[in-house]
Motif scaffolding. Structure first.
Motif, short mmCIF file in Angstrom:
data_model
loop_
_atom_site.label_atom_id
_atom_site.label_comp_id
_atom_site.label_asym_id
_atom_site.label_seq_id
_atom_site.Cartn_x
_atom_site.Cartn_y
_atom_site.Cartn_z
N THR A 42 26.14 -16.89 -24.68
CA THR A 42 25.14 -17.62 -25.03
C THR A 42 25.80 -18.98 -25.55
O THR A 42 27.05 -19.25 -26.00
N GLN A 46 21.74 -21.11 -29.35
CA GLN A 46 20.75 -20.14 -28.58
C GLN A 46 20.11 -18.90 -29.25
O GLN A 46 20.91 -18.31 -29.69
N THR A 48 17.47 -15.66 -29.80
CA THR A 48 16.35 -14.89 -28.84
C THR A 48 14.90 -15.15 -28.90
O THR A 48 14.38 -15.92 -29.89
N TRP A 171 19.10 -14.69 -14.99
CA TRP A 171 19.87 -15.13 -16.18
C TRP A 171 19.77 -16.62 -16.58
O TRP A 171 19.63 -16.87 -17.95
N ASP A 175 18.19 -17.55 -20.36
CA ASP A 175 19.08 -18.76 -21.08
C ASP A 175 18.39 -19.86 -21.61
O ASP A 175 18.19 -20.49 -22.57
N GLU A 178 15.80 -19.22 -24.31
CA GLU A 178 16.48 -19.22 -25.47
C GLU A 178 16.84 -20.44 -25.94
O GLU A 178 16.77 -20.52 -27.17
N ARG A 179 17.35 -21.42 -25.19
CA ARG A 179 17.71 -22.48 -25.51
C ARG A 179 16.63 -23.75 -26.02
O ARG A 179 16.82 -24.27 -26.91
N ARG A 446 20.25 -8.54 -23.86
CA ARG A 446 21.73 -8.29 -24.99
C ARG A 446 21.55 -7.55 -25.79
O ARG A 446 21.99 -7.88 -26.81
#
Length: 472
Positions: A42, A46, A48, A171, A175, A178-179, A446
């Motif tokens: 990550t 970042q 969840t 993925w 990501d 989350e970012r 994760r």
């Protein structure tokens, strides 16, 4: 039975099903980023998206990307949901975007901004200041890049099936969500089907005992639509059958089973095995019905007519997910869930559970539907019948998304659910290419899959009051 749910979930969390202790052998990592279930690193900051609510909106401003078969079909629902305002429309074909804008203006008095005429017009919509939610209904190969553009533009995004077709893309969407702290979710209307939500409540109330297996899929004769110009561009969906042998669209049956089994909420998909039949039906249909000058005569089909995926969960449950759009047959999503105390099967709906039934004979599902009918259908089922397709479940999905965004609720379906369900597309192809060997399913959470949390089995809430003067 209400007490059984708590004890069941507690038991699964602390002990696991005995079968779940049996490790899979010879599991093939799908690729480097999913080897042995390892997640990509990550970025700093970042975070969840589990449990993250939408920010509250007085009204939800929607940008529609793709106004073909599916996008245009969902337009009626977006126009009918209280507090939903379509502020932008986008399509590569200017005429089609203009027709949608005309309809919206005629029904609401407000004309949305039109973005059209190029393959990159959606980028302008995703960067616009007057859009809160981007809805993507374009050919599958566009879904990933449009989902990314929406989140990078600060928008939440709902994407038609699948949200992406490659593991790395899945993925990357996780990501990016989350970012940016923007929600990215699959527009899985079948998760909101009336029977699907009822059996979800029944499963969580212990009616079927400890769940052991489910069977779902997408079995729909689309041959006429694939060959006769019902999609735009005409050939895009048929072309997938010429280059990929995989389960394209099993999520319609897979997702409701995942909800019943608390996937990413106490259990997780562990590995998948897939196989396909021969690819015969599309060529047979072409031979019988297509004229000699039809472009399909230059095509060779490699997608098997029936693709079957078997998914095993961490707790030892089994899911059979199927895809077949090439064969002559009545429509079915199969929609079956079973456990130690009984089973439900759909198409037609029927049930057999102990101690209610005996004698190896199916019983009517009607009394159970009346008892376990989900609050969403009790509250807005009549509106759904008037405003949405597919028996009303389209509108239920749309209403729920707008309600969650207006009330500041956590979404029923998050990016982790969406990625886990859609991983069946590339993983089934990977397994087939490797001779139907088992392939590991990534843990997109994760490591947080074991945490019990709400999902589609939500508690009843109201739509915030309509805006004064909004005319809704």
């Amino acid at each position: 039975m209400g007490e059984f749910r708590a004890s069941r979930r507690s038991f699964l969390t602390t002990m696991g099903l005995a079968a779940g202790t049996v490790a899979a052998t010879s599991i093939v990592p799908a690729n480097a980023v999913t080897s042995t279930g390892k997640a990509p690193a990550t970025a700093p900051g970042q975070r969840t998206m589990i449990g993250v609510p939408f920010e509250r909106h007085d009204e939800v401003r929607i940008g529609l990307v793709g106004l073909g078969n599916r996008g245009n079909g969902m337009l009626r629902g977006w126009l009918g949901v209280p507090g939903a305002v379509i502020t932008a429309v986008c399509d590569t074909l200017p005429d089609r975007a203009a027709r949608a804008a005309d309809r919206i203006q005629a029904e609401t008095g407000n004309r949305p901004t039109v973005y059209a005429g190029s393959d990159t017009a959606y980028e302008e919509l995703c960067a616009a200041d007057d859009v809160d939610l981007v809805y993507v209904a374009t050919p599958w190969e566009w879904h990933f890049r449009q989902g990314m553009a929406a989140m990078q533009g600060g928008k939440h995004v709902g994407i038609e099936l699948p949200i992406a077709t490659e593991l790395k893309e899945l993925w990357d969407l996780v990501d990016a969500s989350e970012r940016t702290q923007r929600h990215c979710f699959l527009m899985e209307n079948c998760s909101y089907g009336r029977n699907e939500l009822a059996i979800l409540k029944m499963a969580h109330d212990g009616v079927f005992g400890e769940l052991t297996h489910g069977h779902g899929g997408y079995l729909h004769d689309l041959r006429d639509l694939l060959f006769n110009g019902s999609y735009e561009p005409d050939e895009w969906r048929r072309m997938w059958h010429t280059h990929t042998d995989a389960s394209f669209y099993a999520m319609h049956g897979l997702a409701p089973i995942a909800a019943c089994m608390d996937i990413n909420r106490g259990d997780r998909f562990s590995y998948l095995t897939a196989t396909s039949s021969a690819a015969l039906a599309l060529a047979d249909y072409r031979e019988r019905f297509m004229p000699a000058d039809h472009p399909s005569w230059a095509e060779t089909y490699v997608k098997g007519d029936r693709t079957t995926s078997i998914i095993r969960t961490e707790k030892g449950r089994l899911v059979r997910a199927e895809h077949d759009v090439s064969s002559p047959r009545p429509y079915s999503r199969i929609n079956s869930i079973a456990g130690t105390r009984g089973i439900f099967e759909d198409y037609p709906a029927r049930i057999y559970v102990e101690p209610d039934h005996r004698g190896h004979a199916w019983a009517s599902f009607d009394p159970y539907l009346q008892k376990y009918d989900h609050w969403l259908w009790r509250k807005v089922g009549d509106d759904a019948a008037n405003n949405g397709g597919h028996g009303g479940m389209d509108y239920i999905l749309q209403w729920r998304i707008i309600q969650q965004m207006r009330a500041g609720l956590v979404p029923d379906i998050d990016v982790y659910d969406s990625a886990s369900w859609c991983a069946s597309v590339p993983l089934s192809g990977e397994s087939i290419r490797k001779g139907s060997r088992p392939v590991a399913v990534p843990d997109f959470t994760r490591g947080r899959w074991h945490e019990l949390r709400p999902g589609l089995d939500s508690v009843e809430t109201d739509m915030p009051a309509a805006l004064v003067g909004a005319g809704r």
